[in-house]
Design a protein around this motif. Structure first.
Motif, mmCIF file in Angstrom:
data_model
loop_
_atom_site.group_PDB
_atom_site.id
_atom_site.type_symbol
_atom_site.label_atom_id
_atom_site.label_comp_id
_atom_site.label_asym_id
_atom_site.label_seq_id
_atom_site.Cartn_x
_atom_site.Cartn_y
_atom_site.Cartn_z
ATOM 1 N N SER A 1 -119.410 0.195 -68.333
ATOM 2 C CA SER A 1 -118.667 -1.058 -68.458
ATOM 3 C C SER A 1 -117.196 -0.720 -68.530
ATOM 4 O O SER A 1 -116.793 0.123 -69.337
ATOM 5 N N ARG A 2 -116.397 -1.350 -67.670
ATOM 6 C CA ARG A 2 -114.944 -1.155 -67.687
ATOM 7 C C ARG A 2 -114.285 -2.517 -67.639
ATOM 8 O O ARG A 2 -114.650 -3.357 -66.825
ATOM 9 N N SER A 3 -113.322 -2.739 -68.514
ATOM 10 C CA SER A 3 -112.558 -3.989 -68.552
ATOM 11 C C SER A 3 -111.085 -3.677 -68.355
ATOM 12 O O SER A 3 -110.589 -2.656 -68.849
ATOM 13 N N PHE A 4 -110.387 -4.580 -67.666
ATOM 14 C CA PHE A 4 -108.974 -4.395 -67.373
ATOM 15 C C PHE A 4 -108.221 -5.694 -67.627
ATOM 16 O O PHE A 4 -108.675 -6.759 -67.222
ATOM 17 N N ARG A 5 -107.087 -5.576 -68.302
ATOM 18 C CA ARG A 5 -106.213 -6.725 -68.528
ATOM 19 C C ARG A 5 -105.071 -6.625 -67.526
ATOM 20 O O ARG A 5 -104.378 -5.610 -67.460
ATOM 21 N N LEU A 6 -104.891 -7.706 -66.771
ATOM 22 C CA LEU A 6 -103.835 -7.761 -65.773
ATOM 23 C C LEU A 6 -102.603 -8.427 -66.374
ATOM 24 O O LEU A 6 -102.710 -9.155 -67.365
ATOM 25 N N PRO A 7 -101.444 -8.229 -65.770
ATOM 26 C CA PRO A 7 -100.221 -8.797 -66.350
ATOM 27 C C PRO A 7 -100.125 -10.322 -66.230
ATOM 28 O O PRO A 7 -99.349 -10.939 -66.952
ATOM 29 N N ASP A 8 -100.913 -10.933 -65.329
ATOM 30 C CA ASP A 8 -100.887 -12.385 -65.133
ATOM 31 C C ASP A 8 -102.312 -12.930 -65.134
ATOM 32 O O ASP A 8 -103.253 -12.214 -64.767
ATOM 33 N N PRO A 9 -102.476 -14.226 -65.487
ATOM 34 C CA PRO A 9 -103.811 -14.836 -65.413
ATOM 35 C C PRO A 9 -104.304 -14.898 -63.966
ATOM 36 O O PRO A 9 -103.513 -14.994 -63.028
ATOM 37 N N ILE A 10 -105.611 -14.827 -63.800
ATOM 38 C CA ILE A 10 -106.213 -14.914 -62.469
ATOM 39 C C ILE A 10 -107.026 -16.198 -62.361
ATOM 40 O O ILE A 10 -107.462 -16.760 -63.363
ATOM 41 N N ASP A 11 -107.202 -16.659 -61.138
ATOM 42 C CA ASP A 11 -108.016 -17.851 -60.869
ATOM 43 C C ASP A 11 -109.453 -17.387 -60.704
ATOM 44 O O ASP A 11 -109.866 -16.973 -59.617
ATOM 45 N N SER A 12 -110.232 -17.448 -61.777
ATOM 46 C CA SER A 12 -111.590 -16.890 -61.751
ATOM 47 C C SER A 12 -112.493 -17.596 -60.745
ATOM 48 O O SER A 12 -113.456 -17.016 -60.267
ATOM 49 N N GLY A 13 -112.196 -18.821 -60.397
ATOM 50 C CA GLY A 13 -112.993 -19.547 -59.406
ATOM 51 C C GLY A 13 -112.785 -19.062 -57.983
ATOM 52 O O GLY A 13 -113.576 -19.381 -57.100
ATOM 53 N N LYS A 14 -111.734 -18.306 -57.752
ATOM 54 C CA LYS A 14 -111.427 -17.827 -56.401
ATOM 55 C C LYS A 14 -111.586 -16.314 -56.241
ATOM 56 O O LYS A 14 -111.235 -15.758 -55.209
ATOM 57 N N VAL A 15 -112.116 -15.646 -57.259
ATOM 58 C CA VAL A 15 -112.323 -14.199 -57.176
ATOM 59 C C VAL A 15 -113.386 -13.908 -56.131
ATOM 60 O O VAL A 15 -114.413 -14.587 -56.063
ATOM 61 N N LYS A 16 -113.125 -12.928 -55.286
ATOM 62 C CA LYS A 16 -114.083 -12.528 -54.244
ATOM 63 C C LYS A 16 -114.409 -11.055 -54.405
ATOM 64 O O LYS A 16 -113.551 -10.255 -54.768
#
Length: 125
Positions: free
Chosen positions: A84-99
């Protein structure tokens, strides 16, 4: 401690390798983040990918390769088991559009920025 073990055993090859699985590269193309994870020996069906806020997580399992009966291992470096690997990005992401796509053992995630996090040009009136 590692140096002490190397002194006792006399070789780095006898010590466990320090690895993180899976290896991941993440880049920002201005509109989205793209993550590429190398997952040899992992099937797409064994993966669980979640994205929320500015964090995404990849969970999965790589099954162990068992040597044939009567054989003994000479060297075993490939990690196996659950990960299991988790990553925090510098900006929020649109989880509905993740591909996600998976080809030749490489998982690629397209993580578009949320509209509120995207820069926009402001016109002066």
């Amino acid at each position: 401690m590692r140096r002490d073990l190397e002194r006792v055993f006399g070789s780095r090859s006898l010590l466990p390798a320090q690895t993180v699985f899976p290896a991941i590269n993440i880049y920002d193309d201005g509109e989205a983040f793209v993550a590429r994870a190398e997952l040899p020996g992992v099937t797409p069906e064994s993966l669980d990918i979640t994205a929320t806020g500015s964090t995404f997580t990849i969970k999965g399992e790589r099954k162990a390769f068992e040597a044939p009966e009567g054989a003994s291992w000479h060297r075993r470096e490939c990690d196996c088991g659950k990960f299991s690997r988790s990553f925090r990005l510098p900006d929020p992401i649109d989880s509905g559009k993740v591909k996600a796509s998976f080809k030749n053992g490489v998982l690629e995630l397209l993580l578009p920025r949320a509209q509120t996090a995207q820069a926009r040009k402001v016109s002066i009136q």
